[in-house]
Design an enzyme around this catalytic site. Structure first.
Site, short mmCIF file in Angstrom:
data_model
loop_
_atom_site.label_atom_id
_atom_site.label_comp_id
_atom_site.label_asym_id
_atom_site.label_seq_id
_atom_site.Cartn_x
_atom_site.Cartn_y
_atom_site.Cartn_z
N THR A 1 3.58 4.40 -4.34
CA THR A 1 4.04 5.13 -5.83
C THR A 1 5.23 5.89 -5.45
O THR A 1 6.01 6.50 -6.45
CB THR A 1 2.81 6.16 -6.10
OG1 THR A 1 2.85 7.24 -5.16
CG2 THR A 1 1.70 5.59 -6.38
N GLY B 1 8.91 6.60 -2.31
CA GLY B 1 9.35 6.47 -0.94
C GLY B 1 9.70 5.18 -0.72
O GLY B 1 10.00 4.47 -1.51
N ILE B 2 9.46 4.87 0.60
CA ILE B 2 9.69 3.49 1.22
C ILE B 2 8.74 2.31 0.39
O ILE B 2 9.43 1.55 0.26
CB ILE B 2 9.46 3.55 2.55
CG1 ILE B 2 10.38 4.49 3.29
CG2 ILE B 2 9.65 2.02 3.12
CD1 ILE B 2 10.25 4.69 4.89
N THR C 1 1.05 -1.06 0.11
CA THR C 1 -0.01 0.10 0.12
C THR C 1 0.80 1.23 0.11
O THR C 1 1.94 1.08 0.63
CB THR C 1 -0.95 0.05 1.16
OG1 THR C 1 -0.03 0.12 2.49
CG2 THR C 1 -1.83 -1.35 1.29
N SER D 1 7.38 2.81 13.03
CA SER D 1 8.38 3.85 13.02
C SER D 1 8.87 3.85 14.34
O SER D 1 8.54 3.39 15.38
CB SER D 1 7.65 5.23 12.75
OG SER D 1 8.44 6.16 13.21
N TYR E 1 0.66 10.93 15.17
CA TYR E 1 1.59 10.03 14.53
C TYR E 1 1.86 8.89 15.39
O TYR E 1 1.66 7.56 14.94
CB TYR E 1 2.44 10.76 13.75
CG TYR E 1 3.27 9.88 12.83
CD1 TYR E 1 2.85 9.32 11.68
CD2 TYR E 1 4.60 9.70 13.30
CE1 TYR E 1 3.91 8.52 11.03
CE2 TYR E 1 5.46 8.82 12.55
CZ TYR E 1 5.06 8.13 11.39
OH TYR E 1 5.96 7.65 10.56
N1 LIG Z 1 10.11 8.89 5.88
C1 LIG Z 1 10.54 8.36 6.82
O1 LIG Z 1 11.70 8.81 7.18
C2 LIG Z 1 9.69 7.38 7.61
C3 LIG Z 1 10.27 7.05 8.85
C4 LIG Z 1 9.76 5.91 9.74
C5 LIG Z 1 8.48 5.20 9.27
N2 LIG Z 1 8.17 5.61 7.99
C6 LIG Z 1 6.87 5.20 7.37
O2 LIG Z 1 7.06 4.48 6.30
C7 LIG Z 1 5.76 4.70 5.54
C8 LIG Z 1 6.14 5.18 4.08
O3 LIG Z 1 6.39 6.71 4.29
P1 LIG Z 1 7.11 7.46 3.14
O4 LIG Z 1 7.95 8.61 3.87
O5 LIG Z 1 7.87 6.65 2.13
O6 LIG Z 1 5.77 7.87 2.78
P2 LIG Z 1 5.48 9.03 1.42
O7 LIG Z 1 6.72 9.21 0.90
O8 LIG Z 1 4.77 10.21 2.07
O9 LIG Z 1 4.46 8.22 0.50
C9 LIG Z 1 3.19 7.68 0.78
C10 LIG Z 1 2.69 6.99 -0.33
O10 LIG Z 1 1.28 6.48 0.08
C11 LIG Z 1 0.44 7.01 -0.99
N3 LIG Z 1 -0.75 7.41 -0.30
C12 LIG Z 1 -1.06 8.24 0.66
N4 LIG Z 1 -2.39 8.50 1.00
C13 LIG Z 1 -2.83 7.14 0.33
C14 LIG Z 1 -4.16 6.56 0.33
N5 LIG Z 1 -4.91 6.98 1.30
N6 LIG Z 1 -4.29 5.39 -0.23
C15 LIG Z 1 -3.32 4.88 -0.91
N7 LIG Z 1 -2.12 5.40 -1.08
C16 LIG Z 1 -1.88 6.50 -0.49
C17 LIG Z 1 1.19 8.02 -1.79
O11 LIG Z 1 0.90 7.78 -3.06
P3 LIG Z 1 -0.28 8.86 -3.87
O12 LIG Z 1 -0.08 10.04 -3.39
O13 LIG Z 1 0.20 8.50 -5.18
O14 LIG Z 1 -1.56 8.52 -3.39
C18 LIG Z 1 2.61 7.64 -1.71
O15 LIG Z 1 2.96 6.65 -2.47
C19 LIG Z 1 4.75 5.43 6.13
O16 LIG Z 1 4.12 4.19 7.07
C20 LIG Z 1 5.61 6.12 7.19
O17 LIG Z 1 4.86 6.28 8.51
C21 LIG Z 1 8.67 6.82 7.24
#
Ligand SMILES: NC(=O)c1ccc[n+]([C@@H]2O[C@H](COP(=O)([O-])OP(=O)(O)OC[C@H]3O[C@@H](n4cnc5c(N)ncnc54)[C@H](OP(=O)(O)O)[C@@H]3O)[C@@H](O)[C@H]2O)c1
Length: 264
Positions: free
Chosen positions: A16, A18-19, A13, A141, A154
């Site tokens: 598109t 990031g992670i 899920t 996280s 969060y």
């Molecule tokens: N980044 C960090 O440093 C970090 C650290 C610890 C944990 N995390 C966790 O890792 C996970 C990914 O984080 P990220 O930073 O890679 O996220 P991100 O770059 O913000 O990407 C979020 C993704 O989710 C999609 N999205 C958002 N709302 C949606 C919805 N309602 N239904 C379906 N898709 C949806 C977006 O695609 P569209 O815009 O195309 O819908 C995008 O592909 C999260 O759970 C975050 O809490 C991140």
């Protein structure tokens, strides 16, 4: 160790960018058929094209749906009636003063970060247990175990995911299905570079800039750099593998030692 996921279908899920995109690529590289998910047809199609270019021969299924809604989840399940690997990666985050977080915001964080994952687990777990094999994962996280004062909603949602993961692991006991949470630490995803350069000298090259940022603002990190999304993906691919069959009900850290604790 050679990880072979050929013949397995995986849903990631929020993949598109990031992670999530890195996890989709890692699973595809291991041979899985991978469903890429985001909210819009355009972003999902573009991500699917990037994935096919990155992993030649990848079997990619684009599924555009807002999985934080009942209708969106139902659309995903209709498009993909059975999956072997479910990675609940979707998560939103943002800073807000604790006393100003409204009821609606608390609900939104619960619905997007927790309930969406619960709903998909409920939809897919019976198929996995029926087939005697499956992998469910939740991307948590460091905020799950160290509540950040600047975003307690969060933190709450990520702490909840650890309980959800442990609970569904019990539900899947003895079935051949494993359920785990991955505790990701500060990661080099889109937008992070701008954020870093707001806090350190703009003339520094990226590697020095991120090290300076970590030294000044994230000193607990033992790797003293941001984590690359592929490093989170490596853990997810391992947990999805046949080799990880005795790891379930756990919370595995890929946080660069950021959480100052021996256990999660
Ligand atoms: N980044 C960090 O440093 C970090 C650290 C610890 C944990 N995390 C966790 O890792 C996970 C990914 O984080 P990220 O930073 O890679 O996220 P991100 O770059 O913000 O990407 C979020 C993704 O989710 C999609 N999205 C958002 N709302 C949606 C919805 N309602 N239904 C379906 N898709 C949806 C977006 O695609 P569209 O815009 O195309 O819908 C995008 O592909 C999260 O759970 C975050 O809490 C991140």
């Amino acid at each position: 160790m050679r990880i072979d996921l050929s013949g397995r279908t995986a849903l990631v899920t929020g993949s598109t960018q990031g992670i999530g995109a890195a996890i989709a690529a890692g699973l595809a590289r291991a041979g899985a058929r991978v469903a890429v998910n985001g909210r819009s047809e355009g972003s999902v199609a573009a991500a699917a094209d990037r994935l096919r270019a990155e992993v030649p021969g990848a079997d990619v299924v684009p599924v555009a749906a807002d999985v934080a809604t009942e209708e969106g989840a139902a659309r995903v399940v209709a498009a993909l009636p059975g999956v072997d690997v479910l990675v609940n990666n979707l998560g939103i985050f943002g800073a807000a003063p604790a006393l100003e977080i409204t009821d609606d915001e608390w609900r939104r964080y619960f619905e997007v970060n927790v309930l969406a994952a619960v709903r998909l687990t409920r939809a897919y777990l019976p198929g996995m247990t029926g087939r005697g094999w499956g992998r469910v994962q939740y991307i948590a996280s460091d905020s799950a175990v160290v509540t950040p004062a600047e975003m307690i909603h969060y933190g709450m949602s990520k702490t909840a995911l650890l309980g959800v993961s442990r609970g569904f692991a019990k539900e899947a006991a003895g079935t051949g299905v494993t359920v785990n949470a991955v505790i990701a630490g500060p990661t080099h995803t889109g937008g992070v570079e701008d954020f870093v350069y707001e806090l350190v000298d703009r003339d520094l090259p990226w590697d020095r800039a991120q090290r300076e940022f970590m030294r000044a603002h994230r000193p607990q990190s033992l790797i003293q750099r941001l984590i690359e999304p592929e490093e989170i993906a490596n853990m997810v691919v391992y947990l999805a593998s046949a080799q990880a069959s005795a790891t379930t009900g756990g919370a595995l850290r890929v946080d660069g030692g950021y959480v100052d604790a021996i256990l999660p």
